[in-house]
Write a protein that holds these residues in place. Structure first.
Motif, PDB file in Angstrom:
ATOM      1  N   ALA A  38      37.226  38.787  40.578  1.00  0.00           N
ATOM      2  CA  ALA A  38      38.477  38.103  39.949  1.00  0.00           C
ATOM      3  C   ALA A  38      39.609  38.086  41.349  1.00  0.00           C
ATOM      4  CB  ALA A  38      38.798  38.312  38.643  1.00  0.00           C
ATOM      5  N   LEU A  39      39.581  39.511  41.768  1.00  0.00           N
ATOM      6  CA  LEU A  39      41.225  39.542  42.804  1.00  0.00           C
ATOM      7  C   LEU A  39      40.013  38.959  43.888  1.00  0.00           C
ATOM      8  CD1 LEU A  39      40.669  43.346  42.388  1.00  0.00           C
ATOM      9  CD2 LEU A  39      42.408  41.917  40.654  1.00  0.00           C
ATOM     10  N   GLN A  40      39.223  38.739  44.085  1.00  0.00           N
ATOM     11  CA  GLN A  40      38.975  38.362  45.279  1.00  0.00           C
ATOM     12  C   GLN A  40      38.878  37.027  45.641  1.00  0.00           C
ATOM     13  OE1 GLN A  40      34.401  38.745  46.504  1.00  0.00           O
ATOM     14  NE2 GLN A  40      35.060  37.685  48.500  1.00  0.00           N
ATOM     15  N   ARG A  41      38.539  35.706  44.260  1.00  0.00           N
ATOM     16  CA  ARG A  41      38.825  35.258  44.142  1.00  0.00           C
ATOM     17  C   ARG A  41      40.203  34.428  43.888  1.00  0.00           C
ATOM     18  NH1 ARG A  41      36.483  30.096  44.977  1.00  0.00           N
ATOM     19  NH2 ARG A  41      36.754  28.751  42.756  1.00  0.00           N
ATOM     20  N   VAL A  42      41.565  35.497  42.894  1.00  0.00           N
ATOM     21  CA  VAL A  42      42.882  34.876  43.176  1.00  0.00           C
ATOM     22  C   VAL A  42      42.964  35.021  44.650  1.00  0.00           C
ATOM     23  CG1 VAL A  42      44.862  35.674  42.779  1.00  0.00           C
ATOM     24  CG2 VAL A  42      43.427  35.719  41.133  1.00  0.00           C
ATOM     25  N   VAL A  43      43.598  35.729  45.344  1.00  0.00           N
ATOM     26  CA  VAL A  43      43.722  35.700  47.002  1.00  0.00           C
ATOM     27  C   VAL A  43      43.092  34.667  47.752  1.00  0.00           C
ATOM     28  CG1 VAL A  43      43.133  37.122  49.104  1.00  0.00           C
ATOM     29  CG2 VAL A  43      43.618  37.932  47.416  1.00  0.00           C
ATOM     30  N   ALA A  78      40.660  42.162  27.420  1.00  0.00           N
ATOM     31  CA  ALA A  78      39.586  41.644  27.862  1.00  0.00           C
ATOM     32  C   ALA A  78      40.041  41.482  29.353  1.00  0.00           C
ATOM     33  CB  ALA A  78      40.878  39.829  27.575  1.00  0.00           C
ATOM     34  N   LEU A  79      38.589  41.463  29.728  1.00  0.00           N
ATOM     35  CA  LEU A  79      38.365  41.184  31.178  1.00  0.00           C
ATOM     36  C   LEU A  79      38.732  39.711  32.164  1.00  0.00           C
ATOM     37  CD1 LEU A  79      36.443  42.725  33.554  1.00  0.00           C
ATOM     38  CD2 LEU A  79      34.408  41.852  32.887  1.00  0.00           C
ATOM     39  N   VAL A  80      38.899  39.962  32.941  1.00  0.00           N
ATOM     40  CA  VAL A  80      39.585  39.141  33.696  1.00  0.00           C
ATOM     41  C   VAL A  80      38.431  38.545  34.480  1.00  0.00           C
ATOM     42  CG1 VAL A  80      41.538  37.579  35.188  1.00  0.00           C
ATOM     43  CG2 VAL A  80      41.879  40.077  33.132  1.00  0.00           C
ATOM     44  N   THR A  81      38.127  37.263  34.815  1.00  0.00           N
ATOM     45  CA  THR A  81      36.715  37.092  35.101  1.00  0.00           C
ATOM     46  C   THR A  81      37.404  35.866  36.557  1.00  0.00           C
ATOM     47  OG1 THR A  81      36.359  35.430  34.514  1.00  0.00           O
ATOM     48  CG2 THR A  81      35.223  37.685  33.633  1.00  0.00           C
ATOM     49  N   ALA A  82      36.379  35.576  37.787  1.00  0.00           N
ATOM     50  CA  ALA A  82      37.031  34.741  39.517  1.00  0.00           C
ATOM     51  C   ALA A  82      37.030  33.074  38.054  1.00  0.00           C
ATOM     52  CB  ALA A  82      35.571  34.723  39.490  1.00  0.00           C
ATOM     53  N   GLU A  83      36.101  33.142  37.116  1.00  0.00           N
ATOM     54  CA  GLU A  83      36.539  32.099  37.131  1.00  0.00           C
ATOM     55  C   GLU A  83      37.692  31.683  35.692  1.00  0.00           C
ATOM     56  OE1 GLU A  83      34.511  28.420  35.423  1.00  0.00           O
ATOM     57  OE2 GLU A  83      33.650  29.987  36.694  1.00  0.00           O
ATOM     58  N   ASP A  84      37.795  32.736  35.218  1.00  0.00           N
ATOM     59  CA  ASP A  84      39.622  32.563  34.616  1.00  0.00           C
ATOM     60  C   ASP A  84      40.996  32.593  36.048  1.00  0.00           C
ATOM     61  OD1 ASP A  84      38.054  33.221  31.801  1.00  0.00           O
ATOM     62  OD2 ASP A  84      39.026  35.612  32.677  1.00  0.00           O
ATOM     63  N   ALA A  85      40.200  32.643  36.706  1.00  0.00           N
ATOM     64  CA  ALA A  85      41.356  32.383  37.877  1.00  0.00           C
ATOM     65  C   ALA A  85      41.259  30.820  38.347  1.00  0.00           C
ATOM     66  CB  ALA A  85      40.895  33.196  38.988  1.00  0.00           C
ATOM     67  N   ALA A  86      39.898  30.751  38.929  1.00  0.00           N
ATOM     68  CA  ALA A  86      39.207  29.230  38.890  1.00  0.00           C
ATOM     69  C   ALA A  86      40.438  28.350  37.412  1.00  0.00           C
ATOM     70  CB  ALA A  86      38.212  28.565  39.201  1.00  0.00           C
ATOM     71  N   GLN A  87      39.656  28.705  36.378  1.00  0.00           N
ATOM     72  CA  GLN A  87      40.481  27.605  35.392  1.00  0.00           C
ATOM     73  C   GLN A  87      41.870  27.613  35.622  1.00  0.00           C
ATOM     74  OE1 GLN A  87      39.273  29.282  31.638  1.00  0.00           O
ATOM     75  NE2 GLN A  87      37.287  28.425  31.891  1.00  0.00           N
ATOM     76  N   LEU A  88      42.638  28.419  36.381  1.00  0.00           N
ATOM     77  CA  LEU A  88      44.172  28.772  36.121  1.00  0.00           C
ATOM     78  C   LEU A  88      44.952  27.980  37.636  1.00  0.00           C
ATOM     79  CD1 LEU A  88      47.075  30.080  35.158  1.00  0.00           C
ATOM     80  CD2 LEU A  88      46.499  31.552  36.699  1.00  0.00           C
ATOM     81  N   VAL A  89      44.375  28.230  38.526  1.00  0.00           N
ATOM     82  CA  VAL A  89      44.860  27.558  39.714  1.00  0.00           C
ATOM     83  C   VAL A  89      44.537  26.551  39.296  1.00  0.00           C
ATOM     84  CG1 VAL A  89      44.668  27.536  41.887  1.00  0.00           C
ATOM     85  CG2 VAL A  89      44.039  29.647  40.433  1.00  0.00           C
TER      86      VAL A  89
END
Length: 118
Positions: A8-13, A48-59
């Motif tokens: 998730a951190l990597q995907r956010v960046v 909750a666990l924040v996942t890379a998919e959550d980051a993708a949905q937000l962006v």
């Protein structure tokens, strides 16, 4: 309290660098992490666990570009894209084929990010 997965951190960046050009790293990634924490709290609850998919949905919601996994309905449309285009475009079989292939590659991110879609 939230738990961010490494992915998730990597995907956010990655997403902040690619889709949010108005600011510089690391500030835009940190702001996106803060927004992501609020988003996950509202949708999944606390702890909750924040996942890379959550980051993708937000962006994806912010920039109006599909960044999440391809859904079943969308995959059917992508597979039948040539037939759908040929119903409207007559006599341009080679062009329809090339456009459909380019759109499929673009949707699954199998292209050079520095070049245009087609």
């Amino acid at each position: 309290m939230f738990f961010f997965s490494y992915y998730a951190l990597q995907r956010v960046v990655e997403l902040a660098q690619r889709y949010l050009p108005d600011r510089y790293l690391p500030a835009k990634a940190i702001d996106l992490l803060e927004e992501l924490a609020v988003y996950v709290r509202d949708h999944k609850g606390k702890r909750a666990l924040v996942t890379a998919e959550d980051a993708a949905q937000l962006v994806a919601g912010k920039v109006h570009v599909p960044l999440t996994q391809v859904s079943q309905d969308e995959s059917v449309k992508l597979l039948n894209l040539e037939k759908i285009l040929q119903q409207r475009i007559v006599g341009q079989d080679e062009a329809v084929k090339l456009v459909a292939e380019a759109l499929r590659r673009a949707r699954v991110n199998l292209r050079d990010q520095k070049r245009p879609v087609a």
